[in-house]
Design a protein around this motif. Structure first.
Motif, mmCIF file in Angstrom:
data_model
loop_
_atom_site.group_PDB
_atom_site.id
_atom_site.type_symbol
_atom_site.label_atom_id
_atom_site.label_comp_id
_atom_site.label_asym_id
_atom_site.label_seq_id
_atom_site.Cartn_x
_atom_site.Cartn_y
_atom_site.Cartn_z
ATOM 1 N N LEU A 1 30.156 5.350 -30.607
ATOM 2 C CA LEU A 1 29.971 6.030 -31.886
ATOM 3 C C LEU A 1 28.733 6.912 -31.812
ATOM 4 C CD1 LEU A 1 30.535 3.093 -34.411
ATOM 5 C CD2 LEU A 1 32.195 4.749 -33.556
ATOM 6 N N PRO A 2 28.660 7.929 -32.663
ATOM 7 C CA PRO A 2 27.450 8.749 -32.705
ATOM 8 C C PRO A 2 26.258 7.892 -33.106
ATOM 9 C CG PRO A 2 29.230 9.755 -33.982
ATOM 10 C CD PRO A 2 29.671 8.365 -33.629
ATOM 11 N N ASP A 3 25.136 8.124 -32.420
ATOM 12 C CA ASP A 3 23.937 7.382 -32.775
ATOM 13 C C ASP A 3 22.865 8.388 -33.205
ATOM 14 O OD1 ASP A 3 22.191 5.351 -33.151
ATOM 15 O OD2 ASP A 3 21.913 4.856 -31.038
ATOM 16 N N HIS A 4 21.912 8.686 -32.315
ATOM 17 C CA HIS A 4 20.839 9.598 -32.710
ATOM 18 C C HIS A 4 21.227 11.043 -32.436
ATOM 19 C CE1 HIS A 4 17.855 6.697 -33.764
ATOM 20 N NE2 HIS A 4 18.121 6.009 -32.669
ATOM 21 N N PRO A 5 21.222 11.896 -33.452
ATOM 22 C CA PRO A 5 21.487 13.312 -33.189
ATOM 23 C C PRO A 5 20.249 13.982 -32.603
ATOM 24 C CG PRO A 5 21.035 12.995 -35.508
ATOM 25 C CD PRO A 5 20.958 11.630 -34.869
ATOM 26 N N ARG A 6 20.448 15.052 -31.858
ATOM 27 C CA ARG A 6 19.305 15.809 -31.356
ATOM 28 C C ARG A 6 19.178 17.140 -32.099
ATOM 29 N NH1 ARG A 6 17.847 19.249 -28.032
ATOM 30 N NH2 ARG A 6 19.878 19.738 -27.183
ATOM 31 N N GLN A 7 20.274 17.568 -32.704
ATOM 32 C CA GLN A 7 20.234 18.811 -33.454
ATOM 33 C C GLN A 7 20.572 18.507 -34.912
ATOM 34 O OE1 GLN A 7 21.758 22.324 -31.626
ATOM 35 N NE2 GLN A 7 22.197 21.308 -29.687
ATOM 36 N N SER A 8 20.675 19.568 -35.701
ATOM 37 C CA SER A 8 20.972 19.373 -37.111
ATOM 38 C C SER A 8 22.468 19.153 -37.289
ATOM 39 C CB SER A 8 20.499 20.596 -37.904
ATOM 40 O OG SER A 8 20.762 20.394 -39.260
ATOM 41 N N VAL A 9 22.884 17.921 -37.150
ATOM 42 C CA VAL A 9 24.314 17.614 -37.167
ATOM 43 C C VAL A 9 24.521 16.277 -37.857
ATOM 44 C CG1 VAL A 9 24.110 16.659 -34.821
ATOM 45 C CG2 VAL A 9 26.358 17.266 -35.702
ATOM 46 N N ARG A 10 25.589 16.189 -38.662
ATOM 47 C CA ARG A 10 25.967 14.939 -39.315
ATOM 48 C C ARG A 10 27.405 14.633 -38.953
ATOM 49 N NH1 ARG A 10 23.295 13.432 -44.355
ATOM 50 N NH2 ARG A 10 25.123 12.110 -44.692
ATOM 51 N N GLY B 1 23.429 14.632 -28.732
ATOM 52 C CA GLY B 1 23.301 13.387 -29.466
ATOM 53 C C GLY B 1 23.560 12.172 -28.578
ATOM 54 N N ARG B 2 22.885 11.084 -28.903
ATOM 55 C CA ARG B 2 23.063 9.852 -28.146
ATOM 56 C C ARG B 2 24.173 9.020 -28.769
ATOM 57 N NH1 ARG B 2 17.613 7.992 -27.800
ATOM 58 N NH2 ARG B 2 18.204 6.322 -29.217
ATOM 59 N N LEU B 3 24.899 8.304 -27.925
ATOM 60 C CA LEU B 3 25.990 7.458 -28.404
ATOM 61 C C LEU B 3 25.568 6.000 -28.338
ATOM 62 C CD1 LEU B 3 28.888 9.168 -26.405
ATOM 63 C CD2 LEU B 3 28.147 9.656 -28.745
ATOM 64 N N ARG B 4 26.220 5.189 -29.170
ATOM 65 C CA ARG B 4 26.017 3.750 -29.034
ATOM 66 C C ARG B 4 27.388 3.091 -28.966
ATOM 67 N NH1 ARG B 4 27.076 1.086 -33.910
ATOM 68 N NH2 ARG B 4 27.329 2.577 -35.610
ATOM 69 N N TYR B 5 27.433 1.947 -28.310
ATOM 70 C CA TYR B 5 28.703 1.250 -28.182
ATOM 71 C C TYR B 5 28.828 0.227 -29.290
ATOM 72 C CZ TYR B 5 32.634 -1.168 -26.087
ATOM 73 O OH TYR B 5 33.874 -1.713 -25.855
ATOM 74 N N ASP B 6 29.942 0.269 -29.965
ATOM 75 C CA ASP B 6 30.202 -0.690 -31.033
ATOM 76 C C ASP B 6 31.229 -1.690 -30.507
ATOM 77 O OD1 ASP B 6 30.347 -0.644 -34.501
ATOM 78 O OD2 ASP B 6 31.716 -1.875 -33.294
ATOM 79 N N ALA B 7 30.762 -2.917 -30.324
ATOM 80 C CA ALA B 7 31.641 -3.903 -29.699
ATOM 81 C C ALA B 7 32.825 -4.248 -30.599
ATOM 82 C CB ALA B 7 30.848 -5.163 -29.357
#
Lengths: 988, 97, 416
Positions: free
Chosen positions: A445-454, A433-439
Motif C-alpha cells: 500500500l502507499p506509505d510515505h509520499p515524496r511529492q504532493s500526492v494523495r 513514494g514509499r510502500l508498506r506491506y499490509d499483511a
C-alpha cells in the motif's frame, strides 16, 4: 443474436442497436458498439486468443483491463499495424482486424508448442547454462531463439497517423474516474480548483461499471450525476480514454489520450491518433484502484481460467457470460460477489473453493443462501482441457497448502480465481513514494509520499464504495479523511496466498503468464542464489512482459518469500518504472519528427541558392551552400571553378550564418582582453582584429573577427556552428564570474545578412556599388571597417579576408539580404561575380594555411599546436592561459599543424587519413598524426593538405607515409602556407 | 522534468534551462601563481555531493540569466534559489548528507 | 563449481532442477582481507575474478551495498565495441572486447555475446570526416572497422530510412562487425560465480561507510556490517565514486549524471545491428527477447537518483523515428535511469591514488559496460602489482594536472 452465443439477452453498457463486424484470425465475427475486442470474442465463445512467450502454450483472456498478460493481438496490418495490443484494451470498431501473435502457422496449431513438450530442458535461465559451444557459437543459436521470441510484428511502413503533445497545468490532477476519483474531482472542482480528471476507459465509473446495477451500495445514477456535474464545471477538464502512465519529478505527469483509436477508419482526419498530455499538477490524487491477482496452481493458464472480477465485468458491463459452468477459487471475499452475480445471470457454479479454512461473513452466507457449494480449505490442484479448460481437479488442503484429502474432478468450462487485490500503486511508486506491506490484505500500500500526492480508494486498500468516495472527497480537498463510519464491519483478512505443494515437476503452476514463469522457476532462482527481488526478476523474467507483472508480481514475491522462509516485506518489492501502460513512440515524439525534428535555419538568400542549384551542407541547424554545380560539373570541378574565380576575379559568398554578437558597455575592451588570447586595448574605432578564444583547459574554442564600431560598442563574429555556444560562454563569464564588468551582449546573428566579396576584383566591384565609402586601399585598409550605403542599402563593410585575397564582408539588415545579393550579382564593374560555397572557401583558406575551427581543431588542440604563439599575449591573463603551461602542453612530441605535399601532385589524400613515419608494416602501426584538411588546389594545380603531426614543423621536409585502403601515399611535411605566404595579395 | 523557480521569471519547466554545474567555484585571482595540481582542482575537480548541491542554472530559453540553485541530488528537491552574487541561504552546509 | 552444459542441464532436468547448487555463496564478511573491492558491479566482480585467477593476492572480498550487478551493469544498453579513436582507448577497449570473445567459455556462463555489428552513422560532412579519421586510426591499430555508404547501411539495416529527404539524412556509417551486445546481467553473474568459485567472498547488502587511513596508507573499511581490515582497497562504484573518494579525502574530476534508457514491447526480429548516431543522439539495438533497447545522452544536471527527465526521452524518440519511421507505432514498455560518472575527457580513471593501497576505477561515463572484462583485468593487475599495466597507464588521475587528457569527446565515436 446468433453468432454471439454467450451474449446475455439484456443489460450491459453495449449498444445492441449497433452491431459491429470484425475479424479475428481470419474469422468474421460480430459484436456490439461498446464492446472491447475481448468481450466481443467472449460473446462469440472464443477463448483461445494467444500463445505464451516461451512455451507457446494456448492462452485465453485472463482479465478485463490493462493488466492482461495473455490476450495479445496484432491489430490491423501494413503501415497501420500495431503489435502486442491487449484485446481487453481495444475498443471494437467496424472492420477491425486482429490476429494472434507469436504463433505459426496459427493459434490453434502452433509449431512453437514443441518447446512445451521439451519444457523440462528449459527451466528459468537455461540459456545461461548452455549454448557456449563452440567459442562464438551463441551467435548461431541466437538466430533461432530470436525468431521464437518477439511476439508481434513491426508495421511495414511509415506511420500514416499524426500525434501531438499537449501541455496542461492544473491545481489538482485526479487519476482514475472510479468512485474515489470522481468524488475527488467533484470536491476539488466545487472548491474552484483547476482540475483534470483522467481515466483510461471510454466512460467514467471505474469499478462501478463492472458491478451489477443492484450490487452497488450507492445510488445507481450517482456516477452519471457526478459526470454531468463535472462536465458543467468550467474549471474541470475530464479526459477519457486517457491513461496516466508516467509520474516524474516535481509533479510532472504524462498521460496518453487515445483520441481516435476507437474509431478505426472513421477517424476524422483533423484529429491526431493519440495525444500525449504533459501535465504539471499542483497536487495529484491517485484513485487508481486495485488489480486482482491470479491464484497459482497447476495448469492455471488454460484458456477459460479467468480472474473472478473480470468475469463479473464481462457479465455486467458487456453482458457476456464467459462460460456456462464455473469453478471458483479464492482466498478472499470478493470472488463470492462475482460468483453470486454470475450465478444470477445464469451461470452454473460448480463450487467455490476457498483457501481459507474457516470462512464466514455476509459474502459466504449469501453464496450459501443462493445454493452455491462453498468448500472452505479447498484448492485446485490441476486443470484439464487443452485449448479450453474442461475440468478442475480439487482437493482439501491444510493451512500451509499441503494436500489433505483425495482429489476429485469438477467439470467446468470456466475457472474463476481471486488471489486478492493488489492496489495499483505504480504511479505512487514512480513518484518516489514509499510502500508498506499490509499483511492483512497481503498487499503493498502507499506509505510515505515524496511529492504532493494523495491516494484515495482501493489503492489504499479500501474495499467499500462508500469509503472510496469518502477518501476521494477528502483527497480532492486535501483534507484529513473523515473518520470511518463505525457500522462498517471489518473485512475478513485475505489469507496469504498459499499454493498446494505437489511432487515437483508434475505440472507447472504459472505465476507470470506472459513470460511463462512458473512457481518452480522462482524456487529454482532462489535455490541458485538469485534471492534479491531484482535478481529473481532478471533471472526468471518475472514481471518483464508487456503487462509488467501487474498480476503476477505479488504472487511471485510471496513464493520467493516462502522459499526463503522470510516475510514478504523482508524480500521487498521491485521499483515500479514508468510507464504504467506502454506508450506509443509516435506520441512521445509528437510533432518533432520529419521537417520539425530540428529547426532548419536559412539565410535571406536561401531561395536564390536553391534556384541556382546549390548543394547544401548542414552546419549546425543552418543550411549553407556547399558548392554550386553547373551542368556537367561534379563537386571537384565546381569547387575548382569557384576557387579560381576568387583567385582570378571575384567571388561572392553568403556568410550570414556566422555568429554576430554586439558587445556594449564601458568594460567591453577589458572583457575582450579576458576572453581572447590577444590584447584589445589598442583597437581603434573603425578597425577590426582577429581573436582566438580558449576554454579554461587551454584548448581552442572559437575564433573570429571583432570590429570596434564606436566607443564601447564592438561587434564580434563567431564561427557558424559555435555561435550559440560562444554567446552562452561569454554570458556565463559575465554574469557569474565578472558581474563587476559593465558589459552587455546581444546576438545579432539573424538581424543582418552578410556577404563576402573576395578576389582581385573585389575592390572594383565594391566601388561600383558605393558612393559614400572611399574604397581606396589607403582610405580603407585591410582590417578596417566602414559604414555607408551599398547598392543603396544601409551597410557595414568590413575589409577582412579568409581567402587571402582582397575581400570585404558586407552586412545589411537581414530583410535587405536578397537585395544586396542581387545587386552584387548584377553590378556592372566588368567583373563577373561568381557565387562560391563553403567548400571553395575551405580550399582557399587551406591554401593560405589558415586553420578552421572544427577541422584543424577538435577540442584537443591548443594555439601552440596551431603555431599561433603570436596571438598569445604575454602581458595579461586570459581564459585558458594557465593550462598552456602544463607539462603535457609543452611536450615536444605534441601534434602540431603542418602542411603536406603529396609526392604525386595529383593525389588528394582523404581527410582523416593517418600519418606514419615509416612505410606500413602491419598493425598496430605507429601513427604520428592525421590529415585534417585536404583538397585539390586548382590555383596551385596540385593537391594540398593540412595535418596535425607529432613534432610539427620540426619534421619539415621529412617524408611521411599515408596508408590508404589500397596502397600508400608518400608526402612531405611542409609549411602550411601554400599560397602567398607573405600575405601581399590580401593587403593589396 | 524539474520545475525550476527562476528568480526573475518564476516557475518554469526544466526544458527552458541549462545546467551549468557546481556553483561558487571562484576563478583564481592569479592563475599563474598556481601549481598544476591547484589549477587542475579549479578546472576539473568537482564536489559532486550526494545530497544538497549548489549549482548554476541559466534560463537560456527565457530571460537568459544565470542564477544559483540549491538542489538535492537524490530527491531532486529544490531547496533554495538565489541570484548571482547573493550569499547562499544559511541552513547548514551543502554537503553529502 | 558445478559445470554448466547441455549435459548438466539434461541431467538436472531428470531431477526437476532441484539439484542445482547456488551460483555463489552468501558469506558473512570476514574481519580481514588482503584486498577489498568496493562495488559489486561488472567491473568490481571482474577485478575480483582476475585478482583471484591471475594474481596471487590472498583473500579477496567484493562489497556491494545493494544487490550485485544492480548499478549500471544492469541498467545499460549492453553495447560492446572497441572502435575508439585514440590509441590509448583503442588498445584498452580492444583488450576488453577480446576478453569478451572468450568470456562465456572462460566463465562457464553464457553471457550471450552477440557480435551483430555496431554502426555509427554520419549525418553531415563533419561526421564523414570524423568517421574517416576514426576508422583509419582504428584499422591501423589492428581493430576491425569499415566504412559504409548509405546503400551499404541499408543492406546492413533494411528498416533504416536512408532517404535524402529528411532533416538529417544518413550520409554513411562506420561498422565494427565484431561489435555487438551481450546480456548485461549475465556478465555480472558469470564473473560473480567464477570469482566465488575461486574463493572470493561476495558480500551483498554491505555498504562502505568509511575508509580508514593512517600515515597515508589504507588500513581498512567501515561498513554497514562491521569493520574490515585490509591493506588494499579498490573503489569500483560507478555513480558513487565521488562519495567514496571523499571518504579518503580525495576530490575527483567527476560528476554523476542520470543516463536514461528504455525498451519497446518485444517484436519479431526487425533490427539485426546496433545502430548509433551521435548527431541525432540515439542508439538502438534489438534484444534476443525482441525488445528494442534504446538509449540517448545524459541529463544535464548532477543526480544520484537513477531517474532523469522525460524531455530527454522525448528528444531521443524524435531522433529514433527519424532513423526508423516504421517504429512509430511501437510502444515504450519500460524506461529507467542509471547514474554515470562523467569525466571531463570522457575517458575513465583506472589506477592508483595519492593514498597508498587505495586504487580507483571510475569515470567510465556512459560506456563502461563494453570495457568490463578489460577494466577488471587491468585494475586487478594494478592492485596486485601496485603499478598500472601499460594498458591503463595513461588513464591516471594525474592526467588532469599534466593535461595529458584522452579526450574522446571532441574527436571520437559516440561516447557510450
Amino acid at each position: 443474436m446468433t453468432g454471439q452465443p454467450y451474449r446475455l439477452p439484456a443489460g450491459g453498457m453495449i449498444d445492441r442497436r449497433r452491431p459491429v463486424n470484425f475479424s479475428f484470425n481470419g474469422r468474421r465475427l460480430t459484436g456490439f458498439s461498446g464492446d472491447t475486442l475481448a468481450s466481443a470474442l467472449l460473446a462469440n465463445g472464443v477463448h483461445l486468443v494467444g500463445r505464451s512467450f516461451k512455451y507457446h502454450r494456448p492462452r485465453g483472456i485472463l482479465s478485463a483491463g490493462t493488466e492482461e498478460p495473455n490476450a495479445l493481438v496484432q491489430l490491423e496490418s501494413g503501415n497501420r499495424s500495431v503489435p502486442n495490443l491487449k484485446a481487453t484494451r481495444i475498443e471494437l470498431y467496424e472492420g477491425l482486424t486482429a490476429t494472434s501473435v507469436n504463433c505459426w502457422p496459427g493459434v490453434r496449431f502452433d509449431a512453437g508448442a514443441l518447446i512445451d513438450a521439451a519444457h523440462r530442458l528449459v527451466p528459468a535461465g537455461f540459456y545461461y547454462k548452455t549454448f557456449m559451444w563452440p567459442r562464438g557459437g551463441w551467435h548461431f543459436y541466437e538466430r533461432w531463439i530470436r525468431r521464437m521470441a518477439g511476439m508481434g510484428r513491426a508495421p511495414t511502413g511509415p506511420d500514416p497517423d499524426r500525434y501531438e503533445r499537449m501541455n496542461a497545468h492544473c491545481d489538482v490532477l485526479v487519476v482514475g474516474a472510479g468512485p474515489a476519483g470522481m468524488a475527488a474531482a467533484q470536491a476539488a472542482g466545487r472548491s474552484g480548483a483547476r482540475v483534470i480528471l483522467a481515466d483510461e476507459r471510454s466512460q467514467p465509473g471505474g469499478s462501478l461499471l463492472n458491478m451489477a446495477a443492484n450490487g452497488s451500495e450507492i445510488e445507481p445514477d450517482w456516477s452519471s450525476g457526478v459526470a454531468a456535474e463535472l462536465d458543467s464545471m468550467k474549471n474541470v477538464r475530464v479526459l477519457s480514454r486517457t491513461t496516466v502512465t508516467g509520474y516524474f519529478d516535481h509533479n510532472f505527469v504524462i498521460a496518453l489520450e487515445q483520441v481516435t483509436d476507437h474509431l478505426g477508419s472513421n477517424a476524422p482526419v483533423h484529429l491526431p491518433r493519440q495525444r500525449l498530455w504533459r501535465i504539471r499538477a499542483g497536487r495529484v490524487v491517485l484513485a487508481t484502484g486495485a488489480l486482482e491477482r491470479p491464484m497459482v496452481f497447476a495448469n492455471n493458464d488454460r484458456p477459460g481460467v479467468m480472474l473472478a472480477g473480470a468475469a463479473r465485468a464481462y457479465a455486467n458491463r458487456f453482458s457476456v457470460l464467459p462460460g456456462r459452468r464455473a469453478v471458483v477459487v479464492t482466498n478472499n471475499d470478493s470472488a463470492y460477489e462475482a460468483a453470486l452475480e454470475l450465478h444470477a445471470h445464469g451461470m452454473a457454479v460448480a463450487a467455490i473453493l476457498d483457501h481459507r479454512g474457516l470462512v464466514d461473513g455476509n459474502a459466504v452466507r449469501g453464496a450459501r443462501e443462493a445454493g452455491l457449494d462453498v468448500l472452505p480449505g479447498h484448492a485446485i490442484v490441476d486443470t484439464g482441457g487443452r485449448r479450453r479448460v474442461r475440468a478442475a481437479a480439487v482437493a482439501k488442503i491444510d493451512h500451509d497448502g499441503t494436500l489433505a484429502g483425495p482429489t476429485r474432478t469438477l467439470a467446468c468450462d470456466l475457472i474463476l480465481m481471486s488471489g486478492g487485490w493488489s492496489p495499483a500503486v505504480h504511479l505512487f511508486s514512480q513518484s518516489g513514494g514509499r510502500l508498506r506491506y499490509d499483511a492483512a490484505l497481503a498487499a503493498f500500500l502507499p506509505d510515505h509520499p515524496r511529492q504532493s500526492v494523495r491516494c484515495a480508494g482501493a489503492i489504499n486498500g479500501a474495499a467499500e464504495t462508500t469509503s472510496c468516495m469518502r477518501e476521494g472527497r477528502s483527497a480532492g480537498l486535501d483534507e484529513e479523511p473523515a473518520p470511518e463510519a463505525s457500522s462498517t464491519s471489518p473485512k475478513p483478512p485475505v489469507q496469504r496466498q498459499v499454493f498446494a505443494r505437489y511432487r515437483a515437476g508434475e505440472a507447472r503452476s504459472f505465476v507470470d503468464f506472459q513470460n511463462d514463469v512458473t512457481a518452480a522457476d522462482i524456487t529454482l532462482a532462489a535455490r541458485e542464489g538469485y534471492e534479491s527481488v531484482e535478481h529473481l526478476k532478471r533471472y526468471t523474467t518475472l514481471g518483464m512482459g508487456t503487462d509488467q507483472g501487474k498480476t503476477g508480481n505479488v504472487p511471485g514475491l510471496a513464493i520467493l518469500a516462502g522459499t526463503l522462509g522470510s516475510p514478504v516485506p523482508a524480500v521487498g518489492t521491485t521499483t515500479f518504472r514508468p510507464p504504467y501502460e506502454p506508450v506509443t513512440f509516435g506520441a512521445i515524439a509528437g510533432r518533432d519528427i520529419g521537417a520539425l525534428a530540428d529547426p532548419v535555419r536559412q539565410t535571406p538568400m536561401h531561395a536564390w541558392h536553391e534556384k541556382a542549384g546549390a548543394v547544401f551542407e548542414d552546419v549546425g541547424q543552418w543550411k549553407r551552400p556547399f558548392y554550386y554545380p553547373r551542368p556537367g560539373e561534379n563537386k571537384r570541378t565546381a569547387v575548382a571553378r569557384e576557387s579560381l574565380a576568387v583567385r582570378n576575379a571575384v567571388g561572392i559568398m553568403d556568410v550570414t550564418t556566422l555568429g554576430k554578437i554586439l558587445i556594449c558597455g564601458p568594460d567591453s575592451v577589458e572583457f575582450l582582453n579576458r576572453v581572447y588570447t590577444n590584447a584589445w586595448d589598442s583597437l581603434a574605432v573603425g578597425r577590426c582584429r582577429y581573436g582566438l578564444m580558449l576554454g579554461e583547459d587551454g584548448m581552442v574554442l572559437d575564433d573570429g573577427v571583432t570590429a570596434n564600431l564606436s566607443p564601447n560598442r564592438l561587434l564580434m563574429t563567431t564561427t557558424t556552428g559555435n555561435a550559440a555556444r560562444v554567446l552562452s560562454w561569454l554570458e556565463d563569464w559575465l554574469q557569474t564570474e565578472w558581474p563587476d564588468l559593465d558589459v552587455y551582449l546581444t546576438s545579432l546573428t539573424e538581424q543582418f545578412a552578410t556577404i563576402a566579396l573576395a578576389g582581385p576584383g573585389a575592390r572594383q566591384v565594391l566601388a561600383g556599388l558605393v558612393d559614400d565609402i572611399d574604397v581606396a586601399p589607403a582610405a580603407f585598409p585591410f582590417m578596417a571597417w566602414r559604414a555607408g550605403r551599398v547598392a543603396g542599402l544601409p551597410a557595414r563593410v568590413f575589409r577582412i579576408s579568409y581567402s587571402g585575397e582582397v575581400a570585404y564582408e558586407i552586412s545589411v539588415p537581414a530583410g535587405h539580404g536578397m537585395d544586396l545579393w542581387m545587386a552584387v550579382l548584377q553590378q556592372r564593374s566588368g567583373y563577373e561575380v561568381t557565387p562560391f560555397g563553403t567548400e571553395a572557401m575551405h580550399v582557399l583558406r587551406a591554401e593560405k594555411g589558415y586553420p578552421m575551427i572544427g577541422q584543424e581543431t577538435d577540442g584537443t588542440v591548443t594555439p601552440l599546436d596551431l603555431g599561433m604563439q603570436w596571438i598569445l599575449s604575454s602581458k595579461k591573463d586570459f581564459l585558458g592561459r594557465r593550462s598552456l603551461r602544463r607539462s603535457a602542453m609543452l611536450d615536444p612530441s605534441r601534434k602540431r599543424l603542418v602542411g603536406l605535399r603529396t609526392e604525386d601532385p595529383e593525389a588528394v589524400v582523404p581527410e582523416g587519413a593517418q600519418i606514419l613515419p615509416t612505410p606500413p608494416s602491419g598493425p598496430p602501426e605507429t601513427m604520428i598524426g592525421h590529415v585534417t584538411s585536404s583538397y585539390w588546389s586548382a590555383t596551385l594545380r596540385r593537391s594540398i593538405a593540412l595535418a596535425l603531426v607529432m613534432g610539427g614543423r620540426e619534421r619539415e621536409s621529412h617524408t611521411v607515409h599515408i596508408p590508404l585502403d589500397h596502397g600508400t601515399l608518400r608526402a612531405e611535411i611542409c609549411d602550411p602556407r601554400f599560397y602567398d605566404p607573405e600575405g601581399i595579395r590580401l593587403r593589396g | 522534468m524539474l520545475l525550476i523557480p527562476c528568480p526573475w521569471c518564476g516557475h518554469r519547466d526544466e526544458s527552458e534551462f541549462t545546467c551549468g554545474g557546481e556553483a561558487h567555484i571562484q576563478r583564481p585571482a592569479d592563475p599563474a601563481a598556481l601549481d598544476d595540481a591547484d589549477w587542475a582542482d579549479y578546472v576539473f575537480m568537482r564536489t559532486n555531493p550526494k545530497g544538497r548541491h549548489r549549482e548554476r542554472w541559466c534560463h537560456s530559453h527565457g530571460c537568459g540569466r544565470w542564477f544559483n540553485v540549491e538542489r538535492h541530488t537524490l530527491t531532486h528537491d529544490i531547496v533554495a534559489v538565489y541570484r548571482m552574487g547573493e550569499t547562499p541561504p544559511d541552513h547548514g552546509e551543502a554537503d553529502g548528507t | 563449481m558445478t559445470r554448466y552444459s547441455i549435459f548438466s542441464l539434461a541431467r538436472n532436468a531428470l531431477g526437476y532442477h532441484r539439484g542445482w547448487p547456488r551460483a555463489w555463496r552468501s558469506p558473512e564478511p570476514a574481519p580481514t582481507y588482503d584486498v577489498v573491492i568496493v562495488g559489486g558491479g561488472g567491473h568490481g566482480l571482474a577485478t575480483a575474478y582476475y585478482l583471484a585467477k591471475e594474481h596471487d593476492v590472498g583473500r579477496v572480498a567484493v562489497l556491494e551495498k545493494g544487490w550485485l550487478g544492480g548499478g549500471n551493469t544492469g541498467r545499460n544498453t549492453t553495447i560492446i565495441r572497441s572502435n575508439y579513436l585514440w590509441d590509448e582507448s583503442a588498445h584498452f577497449y580492444e583488450k576488453a572486447l577480446q576478453l569478451y570473445e572468450g568470456l562465456s567459455r572462460e566463465l562457464n556462463f553464457n553471457i550471450m555475446l552477440s557480435q551483430r555489428g555496431v554502426l555509427n552513422l554520419a549525418h553531415n560532412e563533419h561526421d564523414l570526416k570524423e568517421m574517416s579519421r576514426r576508422v583509419r586510426a582504428i584499422r591501423l591499430n589492428g581493430i576491425d572497422s569499415e566504412i559504409l555508404d548509405p546503400a551499404g547501411v541499408k543492406t546492413e539495416v533494411p528498416v533504416i530510412n536512408i532517404s535524402g529527404d529528411v532533416r538529417y539524412p544518413i550520409l554513411g556509417a562506420s561498422l565494427q562487425r565484431r561489435g555487438g551486445v551481450a546480456r548485461h546481467d549475465a556478465v555480472a553473474w558469470g564473473f560473480a560465480r567464477a570469482a566465488d568459485a575461486r574463493g572470493v567472498d561476495i558480500v551483498q547488502n554491505c555498504e562502505v561507510t568509511g575508509i580508514e587511513i593512517a600515515n597515508g596508507r589504507v588500513r581498512g573499511l567501515q561498513t554497514s556490517r562491521g569493520t574490515i581490515a585490509t591493506r588494499k582497497v579498490g573503489l569500483v562504484a560507478a555513480g558513487h565514486s565521488s562519495v567514496l573518494a571523499a571518504m579518503a579525502g580525495l576530490r575527483l574530476p567527476i560528476e554523476s549524471h542520470p543516463l536514461q534508457a528504455m525498451v519497446s514491447e518485444p517484436i519479431k526480429p526487425v533490427l539485426n545491428s546496433v545502430v548509433m548516431s551521435n548527431t541525432v543522439h540515439v542508439y538502438v539495438s534489438q534484444s534476443d527477447k525482441g525488445e528494442l533497447v534504446i538509449g540517448a545522452g545524459i541529463d544535464g544536471f548532477n543526480s544520484y537518483a537513477q531517474r532523469g527527465s522525460f524531455q530527454v526521452v522525448e528528444n531521443q524518440m524524435g531522433a529514433l523515428l527519424e532513423l526508423f519511421p516504421i517504429f512509430s507505432r511501437l510502444r515504450m514498455l519500460r524506461q529507467w535511469g542509471g547514474i554515470v560518472d562523467v569525466c571531463p575527457d570522457a575517458s575513465p580513471i583506472v589506477g592508483k591514488t595519492p593514498v597508498d593501497g587505495l586504487y580507483i576505477n571510475c569515470g567510465w561515463g556512459t560506456g563502461g559496460f563494453k570495457a568490463t572484462p578489460g577494466s577488471g583485468w587491468a585494475f586487478a593487475h594494478t592492485i596486485a602489482q601496485n603499478e598500472p599495466h601499460e594498458l591503463n597507464a595513461p588513464f591516471t588521475l594525474e592526467r588532469f594536472s599534466t593535461g595529458a587528457l584522452i579526450d574522446e569527446h571532441g574527436a571520437a565515436a559516440v561516447a557510450h
